[in-house]
Scaffold this motif. Structure first.
Motif, PDB file in Angstrom:
ATOM      1  N   ASP A 108       0.827  -1.214   0.000  1.00 32.85           N
ATOM      2  CA  ASP A 108       0.000   0.000   0.000  1.00 32.85           C
ATOM      3  C   ASP A 108       0.856   1.257   0.000  1.00 32.85           C
ATOM      4  O   ASP A 108       0.571   2.224  -0.699  1.00 32.85           O
ATOM      5  CB  ASP A 108      -0.875   0.032   1.271  1.00 32.85           C
ATOM      6  CG  ASP A 108      -1.971  -1.010   1.200  1.00 32.85           C
ATOM      7  OD1 ASP A 108      -2.472  -1.244   0.086  1.00 32.85           O
ATOM      8  OD2 ASP A 108      -2.301  -1.584   2.257  1.00 32.85           O
ATOM      9  N   ILE A 109       1.911   1.243   0.829  1.00 29.24           N
ATOM     10  CA  ILE A 109       2.741   2.457   0.960  1.00 29.24           C
ATOM     11  C   ILE A 109       3.752   2.521  -0.180  1.00 29.24           C
ATOM     12  O   ILE A 109       3.902   3.551  -0.831  1.00 29.24           O
ATOM     13  CB  ILE A 109       3.449   2.477   2.330  1.00 29.24           C
ATOM     14  CG1 ILE A 109       2.414   2.614   3.449  1.00 29.24           C
ATOM     15  CG2 ILE A 109       4.458   3.643   2.386  1.00 29.24           C
ATOM     16  CD1 ILE A 109       2.990   2.535   4.847  1.00 29.24           C
ATOM     17  N   ALA A 110       4.455   1.428  -0.408  1.00 28.55           N
ATOM     18  CA  ALA A 110       5.450   1.403  -1.490  1.00 28.55           C
ATOM     19  C   ALA A 110       4.716   1.432  -2.829  1.00 28.55           C
ATOM     20  O   ALA A 110       3.817   0.635  -3.070  1.00 28.55           O
ATOM     21  CB  ALA A 110       6.303   0.148  -1.368  1.00 28.55           C
ATOM     22  N   LEU A 111       5.090   2.388  -3.651  1.00 23.74           N
ATOM     23  CA  LEU A 111       4.429   2.579  -4.945  1.00 23.74           C
ATOM     24  C   LEU A 111       5.253   1.923  -6.045  1.00 23.74           C
ATOM     25  O   LEU A 111       6.485   1.905  -5.966  1.00 23.74           O
ATOM     26  CB  LEU A 111       4.296   4.077  -5.232  1.00 23.74           C
ATOM     27  CG  LEU A 111       3.631   4.903  -4.126  1.00 23.74           C
ATOM     28  CD1 LEU A 111       3.730   6.394  -4.438  1.00 23.74           C
ATOM     29  CD2 LEU A 111       2.171   4.477  -3.952  1.00 23.74           C
ATOM     30  N   ILE A 112       4.581   1.413  -7.058  1.00 25.01           N
ATOM     31  CA  ILE A 112       5.302   0.790  -8.169  1.00 25.01           C
ATOM     32  C   ILE A 112       5.779   1.905  -9.088  1.00 25.01           C
ATOM     33  O   ILE A 112       4.979   2.605  -9.707  1.00 25.01           O
ATOM     34  CB  ILE A 112       4.396  -0.206  -8.930  1.00 25.01           C
ATOM     35  CG1 ILE A 112       3.927  -1.314  -7.967  1.00 25.01           C
ATOM     36  CG2 ILE A 112       5.143  -0.795 -10.130  1.00 25.01           C
ATOM     37  CD1 ILE A 112       2.895  -2.254  -8.565  1.00 25.01           C
ATOM     38  N   SER A 113       7.098   2.093  -9.140  1.00 17.42           N
ATOM     39  CA  SER A 113       7.679   3.145  -9.977  1.00 17.42           C
ATOM     40  C   SER A 113       9.153   2.826 -10.196  1.00 17.42           C
ATOM     41  O   SER A 113       9.823   2.350  -9.289  1.00 17.42           O
ATOM     42  CB  SER A 113       7.560   4.514  -9.298  1.00 17.42           C
ATOM     43  OG  SER A 113       8.310   5.471 -10.017  1.00 17.42           O
ATOM     44  N   ASN A 114       9.645   3.131 -11.406  1.00 13.49           N
ATOM     45  CA  ASN A 114      11.065   2.855 -11.707  1.00 13.49           C
ATOM     46  C   ASN A 114      11.968   3.997 -11.278  1.00 13.49           C
ATOM     47  O   ASN A 114      13.184   3.904 -11.426  1.00 13.49           O
ATOM     48  CB  ASN A 114      11.247   2.583 -13.201  1.00 13.49           C
ATOM     49  CG  ASN A 114      10.558   3.605 -14.049  1.00 13.49           C
ATOM     50  OD1 ASN A 114       9.325   3.598 -14.123  1.00 13.49           O
ATOM     51  ND2 ASN A 114      11.304   4.501 -14.651  1.00 13.49           N
ATOM     52  N   ASN A 115      11.409   5.085 -10.746  1.00 12.45           N
ATOM     53  CA  ASN A 115      12.267   6.174 -10.248  1.00 12.45           C
ATOM     54  C   ASN A 115      12.869   5.754  -8.908  1.00 12.45           C
ATOM     55  O   ASN A 115      12.524   4.702  -8.354  1.00 12.45           O
ATOM     56  CB  ASN A 115      11.451   7.464 -10.112  1.00 12.45           C
ATOM     57  CG  ASN A 115      12.332   8.701 -10.044  1.00 12.45           C
ATOM     58  OD1 ASN A 115      13.528   8.654 -10.320  1.00 12.45           O
ATOM     59  ND2 ASN A 115      11.749   9.823  -9.666  1.00 12.45           N
ATOM     60  N   LEU A 116      13.765   6.572  -8.379  1.00 12.88           N
ATOM     61  CA  LEU A 116      14.384   6.259  -7.085  1.00 12.88           C
ATOM     62  C   LEU A 116      14.837   7.551  -6.424  1.00 12.88           C
ATOM     63  O   LEU A 116      14.885   8.602  -7.058  1.00 12.88           O
ATOM     64  CB  LEU A 116      15.563   5.285  -7.268  1.00 12.88           C
ATOM     65  CG  LEU A 116      16.716   5.721  -8.170  1.00 12.88           C
ATOM     66  CD1 LEU A 116      17.861   6.287  -7.358  1.00 12.88           C
ATOM     67  CD2 LEU A 116      17.231   4.542  -8.973  1.00 12.88           C
ATOM     68  N   GLY A 117      15.154   7.432  -5.133  1.00 12.02           N
ATOM     69  CA  GLY A 117      15.650   8.605  -4.406  1.00 12.02           C
ATOM     70  C   GLY A 117      14.542   9.572  -4.020  1.00 12.02           C
ATOM     71  O   GLY A 117      14.799  10.733  -3.733  1.00 12.02           O
ATOM     72  N   ASP A 118      13.316   9.108  -3.998  1.00 11.42           N
ATOM     73  CA  ASP A 118      12.145   9.942  -3.691  1.00 11.42           C
ATOM     74  C   ASP A 118      11.802   9.814  -2.213  1.00 11.42           C
ATOM     75  O   ASP A 118      12.120   8.798  -1.584  1.00 11.42           O
ATOM     76  CB  ASP A 118      10.976   9.439  -4.565  1.00 11.42           C
ATOM     77  CG  ASP A 118       9.821  10.416  -4.639  1.00 11.42           C
ATOM     78  OD1 ASP A 118       9.233  10.737  -3.591  1.00 11.42           O
ATOM     79  OD2 ASP A 118       9.491  10.843  -5.756  1.00 11.42           O
ATOM     80  N   ALA A 119      11.100  10.799  -1.662  1.00 12.75           N
ATOM     81  CA  ALA A 119      10.595  10.708  -0.293  1.00 12.75           C
ATOM     82  C   ALA A 119       9.598   9.560  -0.158  1.00 12.75           C
ATOM     83  O   ALA A 119       9.402   9.021   0.928  1.00 12.75           O
ATOM     84  CB  ALA A 119       9.929  12.022   0.100  1.00 12.75           C
ATOM     85  N   LYS A 120       8.960   9.187  -1.259  1.00  8.43           N
ATOM     86  CA  LYS A 120       8.013   8.069  -1.258  1.00  8.43           C
ATOM     87  C   LYS A 120       8.761   6.773  -1.553  1.00  8.43           C
ATOM     88  O   LYS A 120       9.625   6.759  -2.447  1.00  8.43           O
ATOM     89  CB  LYS A 120       6.940   8.302  -2.317  1.00  8.43           C
ATOM     90  CG  LYS A 120       6.069   9.519  -2.029  1.00  8.43           C
ATOM     91  CD  LYS A 120       5.045   9.732  -3.134  1.00  8.43           C
ATOM     92  CE  LYS A 120       4.032  10.815  -2.752  1.00  8.43           C
ATOM     93  NZ  LYS A 120       4.626  12.143  -2.512  1.00  8.43           N
ATOM     94  N   THR A 121       8.437   5.706  -0.849  1.00  9.36           N
ATOM     95  CA  THR A 121       9.076   4.410  -1.131  1.00  9.36           C
ATOM     96  C   THR A 121       8.571   3.891  -2.476  1.00  9.36           C
ATOM     97  O   THR A 121       7.356   3.878  -2.729  1.00  9.36           O
ATOM     98  CB  THR A 121       8.770   3.415   0.003  1.00  9.36           C
ATOM     99  OG1 THR A 121       9.394   3.908   1.182  1.00  9.36           O
ATOM    100  CG2 THR A 121       9.313   2.027  -0.317  1.00  9.36           C
ATOM    101  N   LEU A 122       9.507   3.495  -3.327  1.00  6.96           N
ATOM    102  CA  LEU A 122       9.183   3.045  -4.680  1.00  6.96           C
ATOM    103  C   LEU A 122       9.737   1.647  -4.890  1.00  6.96           C
ATOM    104  O   LEU A 122      10.852   1.344  -4.442  1.00  6.96           O
ATOM    105  CB  LEU A 122       9.783   4.007  -5.715  1.00  6.96           C
ATOM    106  CG  LEU A 122       9.437   5.492  -5.542  1.00  6.96           C
ATOM    107  CD1 LEU A 122      10.166   6.334  -6.579  1.00  6.96           C
ATOM    108  CD2 LEU A 122       7.918   5.722  -5.648  1.00  6.96           C
TER     109      LEU A 122
END
Ligand SMILES: Cc1ncc(COP(=O)(O)O)c(C=O)c1O
Length: 395
Positions: A330-344
């Motif tokens: 739920d918290i970790a989002l599916i994304s290929n970016n990194l280094g974000d305040a949001k867990t990816l």
């Protein structure tokens, strides 16, 4: 804006770069302008003849972009820097500005996909050959050298399974051969690892990652000696135009004020998540350079201050289990970016590294069950609970 060279780095990250406008603003001004006016035709002539310092056109340089470059120079300990539109613009401009047909590159094979495209596919089209090596194997670097080798290129920790390469040792190999070492330091950030101090000639960042740190703007930066930046890179950027936009530079400049605080908090969370993953029955393998279970832990300790916010791991059950876990979080989002305040979280085999042949994926230890997490700045208890409930769904 009035930073003193004797101040500690964190103080300089808050004050370094640029100058206050006559309005005396507290926060740095954003000079959102493409051009600059001259007081008279003589001044325009003098600027173009490089007899007088001053801004001329934002493709060549801009006060907000320069303030970001100066703050980055203070952080990295570099003589000079140029900011670019993206991290890939930084990589490409760095290569193109110093190589010509007939030259040869040796690069670590564990590179971000687009970096691999640049050295393996793009540069050979312009007559620059490239040899890829296992960057952990120092003999492989030496064996790949040719008389025409001009540049060695590596990323450490690497994307996605966080291999560590000995920067100091590869810098020595490069210099004994009269070549330069370029390090893509994106994963470690300048807070955790300083390639120039370890002997590299040039450091590159995708500022899109931790430097912005909040997933807003694309950007890149190349840092190195005053000689390389002024005499090779600056003119390449001026003539070909991969320049950073002033707005993006302003976002990055302000983000540098909190970079060190954010990176430490990222690492705190990543260490806790690593410990939890290592103990979990549904996890086959965890790669985290800050943990003693990493095969190159000693080397990581030597050149990195902490293990970063990137963790790779293999779940039991291959691609199906990896997708199930990613979809269940739920918290970790599916994304290929990194280094974000949001867990990816991303599945490298089908996203960032999907273009690689199966054999190349196997060489890089990318399996169908591999996931890469960029740990964010959420509350660590929430984050651990999220992974626990996701992993529980795997049975
Ligand atoms: C290691 C590495 N280098 C370079 C880049 C390229 O950066 P950008 O997306 O800003 O062009 C990325 C990510 O995209 C990366 O992970």
């Amino acid at each position: 804006m009035t930073a003193k060279k004797t101040w500690q780095t964190q103080t300089r990250m808050v004050h370094e770069g640029g100058a206050r406008s006559p309005f005396g603003e507290t926060a740095e001004a954003l000079y959102l302008t493409s051009g600059f006016v001259y007081e008279n035709a003589e001044q325009a002539e003098a600027r173009f003849k490089e007899e007088e310092d001053g801004f001329m056109y934002s493709r060549f340089g801009n006060p907000t972009v320069r303030a970001f470059e100066e703050r980055m120079m203070a952080l990295e300990g570099a003589e000079d820097a140029r900011a670019t539109a993206t991290g890939m613009a930084a990589v490409t401009a760095c290569m193109m500005s110093q190589l010509e047909a007939g030259d040869h590159i040796v690069a670590a094979r564990a590179l971000f996909g687009s970096c691999r495209y640049v050295v393996e596919t793009l540069m050979p089209r312009f007559g620059v050959a490239c040899t890829l090596v296992d960057g952990r194997d120092l003999d492989a670097w030496k064996a790949a050298l040719r008389p025409e080798t001009k540049l060695l290129f590596l990323e450490t920790p690497s994307n996605p399974v966080l291999e560590i390469i000995d920067i100091q040792a590869v810098a020595d190999i490069a210099h004994n051969h009269g070549a330069r070492l370029v390090v893509d330091n994106v994963f470690a950030t300048p807070v955790l690892q300083k390639p120039l101090a370890l002997g590299a000639d040039i450091t590159i960042y995708s500022a899109t990652k931790h430097i912005d740190g909040q997933g807003r703007c694309l950007g890149g930066v190349v840092l190195g000696s005053a000689d390389y930046i002024k005499n090779e890179l600056a003119n390449f950027i001026r003539q070909t135009g991969p320049s950073m936009a002033p707005f993006n530079a302003w976002v990055m400049l302000k983000a540098l004020e909190t970079l060190a605080l954010r990176v430490e908090a990222h690492c705190d969370n990543a260490e806790k998540l690593t410990a939890m993953l290592l103990a979990h029955k549904n996890i086959e393998r965890v790669y985290y350079p800050g943990d003693a279970s990493h095969p190159q832990f000693d080397l990581a300790q030597k050149q990195m201050r902490r293990g970063s916010n990137l963790i790779a791991f293999d779940v039991k059950g291959g691609k199906q289990a990896a997708f199930k876990l990613a979809n269940a979080l739920d918290i970790a989002l599916i994304s290929n970016n990194l280094g974000d305040a949001k867990t990816l979280i991303t599945h490298p085999s089908t996203t960032t590294h999907s273009k690689l042949a199966d054999a190349a994926k196997a060489e890089l230890s990318i399996t169908p069950g591999t996931l890469r997490v960029s740990v964010g700045l959420e509350d660590s208890d929430d984050l651990l609970k999220d992974f626990e409930q996701g992993l529980a769904k795997l049975g």
